[in-house]
Design a protein around this motif. Structure first.
Motif, short mmCIF file in Angstrom:
data_model
loop_
_atom_site.label_atom_id
_atom_site.label_comp_id
_atom_site.label_asym_id
_atom_site.label_seq_id
_atom_site.Cartn_x
_atom_site.Cartn_y
_atom_site.Cartn_z
N ALA A 19 0.82 -1.21 -0.07
CA ALA A 19 -0.04 0.13 0.05
C ALA A 19 0.87 1.30 0.01
N LEU A 20 2.03 1.17 0.67
CA LEU A 20 2.90 2.46 0.97
C LEU A 20 3.46 2.46 -0.57
N SER B 233 -7.30 -1.62 6.34
CA SER B 233 -7.52 -0.18 6.26
C SER B 233 -6.40 0.44 7.10
N PHE B 234 -6.13 1.80 6.96
CA PHE B 234 -5.35 2.68 7.76
C PHE B 234 -6.49 3.54 8.73
N VAL C 236 -9.30 9.63 11.28
CA VAL C 236 -10.17 9.24 10.17
C VAL C 236 -9.65 7.85 9.67
N GLU C 237 -10.61 6.88 9.45
CA GLU C 237 -10.03 5.74 8.60
C GLU C 237 -10.21 5.87 7.21
N ILE C 238 -9.15 5.37 6.66
CA ILE C 238 -8.96 5.33 5.15
C ILE C 238 -8.67 3.98 4.51
N PRO C 239 -9.22 3.74 2.99
CA PRO C 239 -8.62 2.46 2.68
C PRO C 239 -7.25 2.39 2.63
N LEU C 240 -6.82 0.90 2.52
CA LEU C 240 -5.23 0.80 1.90
C LEU C 240 -4.96 1.55 0.80
N GLU C 241 -5.86 1.56 -0.06
CA GLU C 241 -5.33 2.30 -1.52
C GLU C 241 -5.57 3.75 -1.43
N ALA C 242 -5.68 4.39 -0.30
CA ALA C 242 -5.94 5.74 -0.07
C ALA C 242 -4.73 6.31 0.72
N PHE C 243 -3.75 5.61 0.89
CA PHE C 243 -2.67 6.14 1.88
C PHE C 243 -2.07 7.28 0.92
N PRO C 244 -1.85 8.59 1.76
CA PRO C 244 -1.32 9.72 1.26
C PRO C 244 0.10 9.58 0.63
N SER C 245 0.37 10.35 -0.45
CA SER C 245 1.68 10.16 -0.84
C SER C 245 2.56 10.99 -0.07
N ARG C 246 4.12 10.81 -0.59
CA ARG C 246 5.00 11.70 0.06
C ARG C 246 4.82 13.31 -0.14
N ALA C 247 4.65 13.69 -1.04
CA ALA C 247 4.44 15.20 -1.33
C ALA C 247 3.16 15.70 -0.49
N GLU C 248 2.29 14.94 -0.19
CA GLU C 248 0.98 15.22 0.64
C GLU C 248 1.33 15.28 2.01
#
Length: 815
Positions: A22-23, A110-111, A125-137
């Motif tokens: 996911a990461l 999930s995360f 907040v709970e987010i899906p595995l595929e919604a992990f934020p990017s490095r830039a974010e």
């Protein structure tokens, strides 16, 4: 929908199959993930009798970095039998400690995202595995949290020095450097870092200097090269720094080593004591200097004025709690002269009194790493305290009618208090009692344990040296440096400082001093600090304690002991002190040893000031004042009176009960009956882990065994002290298991190993047989390597089971 097969996976498998992918999908390269690796503490050292045992270090499952040494998020993983947010509270605690804004937990489904910054609308907040934020974010969130704008980026992006060895700064050093660079990027001119003694202030300073130089064009485009001045108050601080932490600047640095501009142009000042010229060479980037080397009472001695006021861009003041903090100090003039430079103060003991203030000049600390935190992380050594009460100190002394001193002079008839003893009045027998107790302790533990004896003044240090030498004549005859006076007026003693602090050099062993060794001396293997001087300043107290806080397990230095003859350790109870002792052994008469705690200035304007300055600022010229006339009374009997063991309660405050009563009460609170205690002992997976838990709960069974000098197992100590059961000595338990025939089911090497483990149990208790490291020492070493011995049992698991079963059998009759 959750995959039912996930419940069968371990946490490691959850990370490998779900979290790491996911990461990676979110754009995080593997080089930015420090997985199951970043042990950011060393593991707190537990003091067990005369040994040190490390607890498990703290770690995070993932530390996510924007670039090396700039973490911006962490992830805590759990197996799928946990909820996605499980472990969040611990993760937040670690994030606060690591200065990380974004915190995540995951069970593979999930995360859960916790935002510490206030940038996002939701705290969690709970987010899906595929919604992990990017490095830039996440980096954008970090910048908003830190108040970093695009113009700051070139300074913030500067890199730590890398010598190619793989060494990285400890987490708190990284935080200190990053915060300093962030403040510099914002144009802040006065900076303060508070870091406990032994935590690497000069290494931190070196990294700040390196990064400052690397990004200087972004800081000041009008100048082509950064100029840095590093100020300290001891020659040894400068010399050690040039040789060690500042070695990265070889060829780029010089030492201002004397007045009128003489400089040393080489990294090792010992190679060129007389090198240099009278005119300051201004071609270097980094100058290191004593305050005394660049300032003086005469204008001609103010060498710093050979530099223009805007010459230096960064000035770093080491140990800034000293004279630089005084508003009327001559040294403050140096800082004010270079007022256009960014100025950074470093101290272990920030000073705030009516006349001295770090914060008034440098501002609030950018970061504080305390002694207490250093001990908790295992980077600093914990300590024990042995308090001594002598009758003349406790009750004072009054001469008999017509009594004369050693010179035949009538002693003024009045009551002499402990404040006057070793100052106004001297009792040679008191010195002897103190020296005897020091010698007794060293002989019972380690004759070559590096020891610092802090005395009232230079004459007192001289007297203590002589008495200790006589009491240790056997070692002194082997090498006269076994006991040495190291004070500001003794050139031979000062020449031995480097040998005293070098772990590889055995001599000197015992150093008697007044103030010279109180600060800046990196005595890494110092195991005993003797407080034989009255200490009123919290700053001085912390500095003296700091001489023992280094950990050197390779030299068997796990903790240190403070032996207190002047009740100086009463300052542990002061709100300003930030680290509690693990145990206090107190020799105390009826009526106690209470004294008011007063905070005095570092340099008191009294008749002792010149002598103090001679100790502290040994390069200063000037004559000493005439030695004071003191009353010397030989033949006065002095004794150590009373004995009481004092422990710290769960609230961190000292308890007045004896250690035995203290252990008894806490044991009964935790285990009300003997059956409950025995059951807990027998069902423990490891007795050593249970002993650690008891120690944390204020039940130091092993310390009690040591104090009473008994050959008991902690188990039997507990049975005796709390439940009035007849204790069984370790040797008796060993003989019983041998006679029972229990070992007959083992043959060959297996039996030999277990026989040797029983011998180790008799020698040092249950911890030794549970420690797999015991297989590296004799007699096991002669039997074979650790893996060979373990394989004789089949597998590691079968070996550990055999050891566990052996432990069960040792306590069989109590079931």
């Amino acid at each position: 929908m959750s995959d039912p097969d996930k419940a069968q996976l371990t946490e490691t498998e959850i990370r490998t199959r779900f979290i790491t992918p996911a990461l990676s999908t979110a754009g995080w390269p593997l080089t930015s993930l420090r997985e199951e690796y970043y042990y950011f503490s060393a593991g707190r050292i537990q003091v067990v009798g005369n040994k040190g045992v490390r607890k498990k270090p703290k770690k995070v499952d993932y530390l996510l970095e924007w670039r090396p040494n700039l973490p911006i998020a962490l992830v805590e993983a759990k197996d799928n039998n946990h909820e996605p947010g499980a472990g969040m509270q611990q993760a937040i605690e670690y994030a606060e400690q690591l200065d990380v804004p974004s915190v995540f937990t995951s069970n593979g489904d999930s995360f859960v995202w916790h935002d510490r910054t206030g940038v996002r609308p939701e705290v969690e907040v709970e987010i899906p595995l595929e919604a992990f934020p990017s490095r830039a974010e996440l980096y954008d969130i970090y910048k908003q949290w830190k108040g970093i704008v695009d113009a700051d980026e070139p300074v913030i992006a500067s890199r730590f020095y890398d010598d190619g060895s793989g060494r990285r700064p400890r987490y708190y050093q990284r935080i200190a450097v990053n915060r300093a660079m962030e403040a510099i990027a914002k144009g802040q001119k006065r900076l303060l870092l508070v870091m406990a003694t032994g935590t690497g202030k000069t290494y931190t300073a070196a990294q700040i200097i390196w990064r400052f130089m690397e990004c200087f064009k972004a800081i000041n485009p009008r100048k082509s090269q950064a100029r840095v001045l590093f100020l300290a108050d001891r020659n040894i601080l400068i010399d050690q720094t040039m040789m060690n932490d500042f070695a990265m600047f070889n060829g780029r640095m010089a030492k201002l080593s004397a007045s009128r501009g003489t400089i040393t142009r080489v990294a090792n000042p010992d190679d060129a004591d007389d090198a240099g010229s009278k005119a300051v060479d201004k071609s270097f980037e980094l100058y290191l200097s004593l305050y005394q080397a660049v300032s003086g009472s005469e204008e001609v001695d103010n060498v710093y004025k050979q530099f223009s006021p805007d010459f230096f861009d960064l000035v770093i003041v080491d140990e800034c709690h000293r004279g630089s903090a005084r508003q009327d100090s001559a040294w403050r003039g140096i800082l004010e002269y270079f007022g256009s430079a960014t100025q950074l103060g470093l101290t272990a003991t920030p000073k705030e009194t009516a006349t001295v203030s770090n914060i008034d000049y440098f501002g609030d600390p950018l970061y504080t790493y305390s002694l207490k935190q250093g001990i908790d992380d295992g980077f600093l050594a914990p300590y024990k305290v042995i308090r001594m009460a002598l009758d003349v100190d406790t009750f004072g002394w009054r001469p008999e009618e017509g009594q004369v001193d050693d010179s035949g002079t009538l002693i003024p008839d009045r009551h002499y208090t402990d404040e006057e003893i070793d100052n106004t009045i001297i009792f040679p027998e008191r010195d002897k009692r103190v020296a005897e107790r020091i010698t007794e302790y060293l002989k019972s533990t380690d004759r070559f344990a590096k020891t610092i004896v802090f005395c009232e003044d230079i004459p007192h240090a001289n007297r203590m040296r002589r008495i200790l030498a006589n009491l240790n004549a056997d070692e002194v005859r082997k090498d006269s440096r076994y006991v040495m006076q190291i004070t500001g007026d003794d050139q031979q003693g000062k020449r031995e400082i480097d040998n005293f602090i070098d772990p590889e050099i055995p001599y000197p062993v015992i150093a008697t001093t007044s103030k010279l060794l109180a600060t800046g001396v990196d005595a890494q293997t110092c195991k005993l600090i003797v407080m034989n001087s009255r200490i009123e300043s919290m700053t001085d107290f912390k500095q003296m304690i700091g001489r023992g806080t280094r950990v050197r397990t390779d030299y068997d230095k796990w903790f240190f002991v403070i032996m207190d003859f002047k009740n100086a350790t009463r300052l542990f109870a002061d709100a300003e002190f930030d680290g509690d002792p693990v145990v206090v052994y107190e020799l105390q008469p009826d009526g106690g040893m209470s004294h008011a705690v007063e905070e005095l200035d570092d340099i008191d304007e009294t008749e002792d000031a010149t002598e103090y300055e001679l100790e502290q600022w040994v390069e200063l010229p000037g004559a000493r004042k005439v030695r004071r006339k003191r009353i010397v009374v030989s033949g006065q009997q002095v004794t150590i009176i009373g004995e009481q063991v004092q422990m710290l309660g769960t609230d961190g405050k000292p308890l007045t009960s004896s250690l035995k009563e203290f252990v008894r009460k806490n044991l009964l609170d935790r285990y009300p009956t003997v059956d409950v205690f025995v059951s807990a002992w027998l069902t423990a997976e490891q007795r050593s882990s249970l002993l650690d838990e008891l120690l944390d709960a204020g039940i130091p069974l092993e310390d009690l065994v040591e104090q009473l000098g008994l050959e008991l197992d902690p188990f039997d100590m507990a049975l005796d002290v709390a439940y009035e059961r007849q204790p069984v000595e370790r040797r008796q338990r060993a003989d019983t298991i041998r006679a029972s025939g229990y070992l007959n089911k083992y043959t060959g090497q297996m039996r030999s190993v277990l026989e040797a483990l029983i011998d180790k149990y008799v020698e040092s208790g249950v911890r030794s047989i549970e420690d797999i490291g015991v297989l590296r020492v004799e007699p096991f070493r002669s039997m074979g390597g650790p893996m060979e011995l373990i394989r004789s049992f089949g597998t590691r698991e079968t070996y550990l089971k055999a050891v566990h079963d052996l432990g069960q059998q040792l306590y069989q009759e109590t079931q």
